[in-house]
Scaffold this motif. Structure first.
Motif, mmCIF file in Angstrom:
data_model
loop_
_atom_site.group_PDB
_atom_site.id
_atom_site.type_symbol
_atom_site.label_atom_id
_atom_site.label_comp_id
_atom_site.label_asym_id
_atom_site.label_seq_id
_atom_site.Cartn_x
_atom_site.Cartn_y
_atom_site.Cartn_z
ATOM 1 N N VAL A 3 0.880 -1.170 0.000
ATOM 2 C CA VAL A 3 0.000 0.000 0.000
ATOM 3 C C VAL A 3 0.914 1.216 0.000
ATOM 4 C CG1 VAL A 3 -1.710 1.289 1.331
ATOM 5 C CG2 VAL A 3 -1.853 -1.208 1.205
ATOM 6 N N PRO A 6 0.039 5.644 4.106
ATOM 7 C CA PRO A 6 -0.007 5.137 5.480
ATOM 8 C C PRO A 6 -1.324 4.414 5.771
ATOM 9 C CG PRO A 6 0.630 7.472 5.421
ATOM 10 C CD PRO A 6 0.140 7.114 4.055
ATOM 11 N N PRO A 7 -1.398 3.680 6.887
ATOM 12 C CA PRO A 7 -2.636 2.978 7.256
ATOM 13 C C PRO A 7 -3.798 3.950 7.445
ATOM 14 C CG PRO A 7 -0.797 2.234 8.615
ATOM 15 C CD PRO A 7 -0.310 3.427 7.844
ATOM 16 N N ASP A 12 -5.471 1.303 1.956
ATOM 17 C CA ASP A 12 -5.120 0.417 3.065
ATOM 18 C C ASP A 12 -6.316 -0.451 3.461
ATOM 19 O OD1 ASP A 12 -3.127 -0.208 5.295
ATOM 20 O OD2 ASP A 12 -4.859 0.418 6.472
ATOM 21 N N ASN A 32 2.729 -1.252 4.306
ATOM 22 C CA ASN A 32 2.596 0.167 3.965
ATOM 23 C C ASN A 32 3.964 0.753 3.654
ATOM 24 O OD1 ASN A 32 0.364 -0.516 6.165
ATOM 25 N ND2 ASN A 32 -0.451 1.084 4.843
ATOM 26 N N PRO A 34 4.671 4.297 2.425
ATOM 27 C CA PRO A 34 4.248 5.620 1.978
ATOM 28 C C PRO A 34 5.412 6.515 1.556
ATOM 29 C CG PRO A 34 4.211 5.518 4.369
ATOM 30 C CD PRO A 34 4.651 4.165 3.894
#
Length: 288
Positions: A3, A6-7, A12, A32, A34
């Protein structure tokens, strides 16, 4: 499954829905990665082995917009990937801080024309649909405002609630619950038609004809991934994202399931690259 943000955001959420339900003979781990408007994570997958074990939850930013926005994109949005299929689409929601004295899009445009460059709009990064929705709004309404990119939406939202930035075209899955709680005010959604998740919220196009910005999510594998692996992954995506409990969860968040073949995704992506290249050029937006 990488992903590129970020969460907590829509990419996500979708990746975790897939990892929870996928039956591929081994667990699907969501990671993740990012940074740089999603480019860091996308580049990681582009340069990973083409064996079907490293995938990316691509977005309209990483796979349609960023090629026009970044002078030196570290990967090729088309040549470095093989499309697996669409997952979902969603409107962005034009939301403003509660202190801004506007209740609809027409009032916002009037306010911006009376106060040029007074307002700032946030985004989770340059090149995201959240960013270019704002650029499209500026170019179609003849208004000016300052773009403030953050490292992720979870850093932008507290500033919006606190009034340090005044508006945002955030993904509906993350913005709608906050608007319903009264923390921010929803003015409009960015798709051509109203989403079933928010039938009471008008579209920007109802005030600004021709405005449309749909945020979409699709999975890609590194270029050269074998055809049989692509077919297996696509079949599993179609199964998972058609499960009633998954569809219901997505609907509650303002996401619409969008099941497609790899070929349909490739064709759609080509059209999106052309569309957003024009928006980026017309707006003069650049990623420094």
């Amino acid at each position: 499954l990488v992903v590129t943000f970020p969460p907590g955001g829509a990419p996500d959420i979708l990746a975790r829905l897939f990892s929870d339900k996928a039956q591929l003979g081994q667990p699907v781990v969501v990671e993740n990665k990012p940074g740089a408007g999603g480019n860091l994570g996308a580049d990681f997958v582009a340069k990973s082995p083409a064996d079907g074990h490293t995938l990316v939850m691509g977005t309209v930013g990483t796979h349609a917009i960023n090629g026009a926005l970044y002078a030196k994109l570290p990967y090729d949005m088309v040549k470095d990937f093989v499309p697996l299929g669409h997952v979902a689409s969603a409107p962005n929601l034009l939301v403003v801080t509660n202190d801004l004295p506007v209740k609809n899009v027409a009032e916002l445009i009037a306010y911006m024309k009376a106060n040029p460059n007074k307002l700032s709009f946030g985004s989770p990064g340059i090149g995201t649909s959240v960013h270019v929705s704002g650029e499209l709004f500026k170019s179609l309404t003849g208004t000016t405002m300052t773009h403030v990119p953050y490292k992720g939406r979870q850093f932008a939202i507290p500033d919006l609630v606190g009034g340090q930035i005044q508006l945002m075209f955030d993904n509906m899955p993350s913005a709608l619950p906050m608007a319903r709680e009264g923390k921010i005010r929803a003015l409009a959604q960015t798709t051509a038609k109203r989403s079933a998740a928010a039938p009471d919220v008008p579209t920007v196009a109802e005030t600004v004809p021709g405005f449309e910005a749909t945020t979409w999510f699709a999975m890609f594998a590194p270029a050269g991934t074998p055809k049989d692996v692509v077919a297996k992954l696509n079949a599993e995506m179609k199964r998972v994202f058609a499960l009633p409990e998954v569809v219901d969860k997505m609907k509650s968040l303002g996401l619409e399931a969008w099941i497609s073949s790899p070929e349909e995704l490739a064709q759609f992506q080509a059209g999106e690259i052309t569309k957003w290249a024009k928006v980026v050029k017309d707006s003069g937006a650049k990623a420094d």
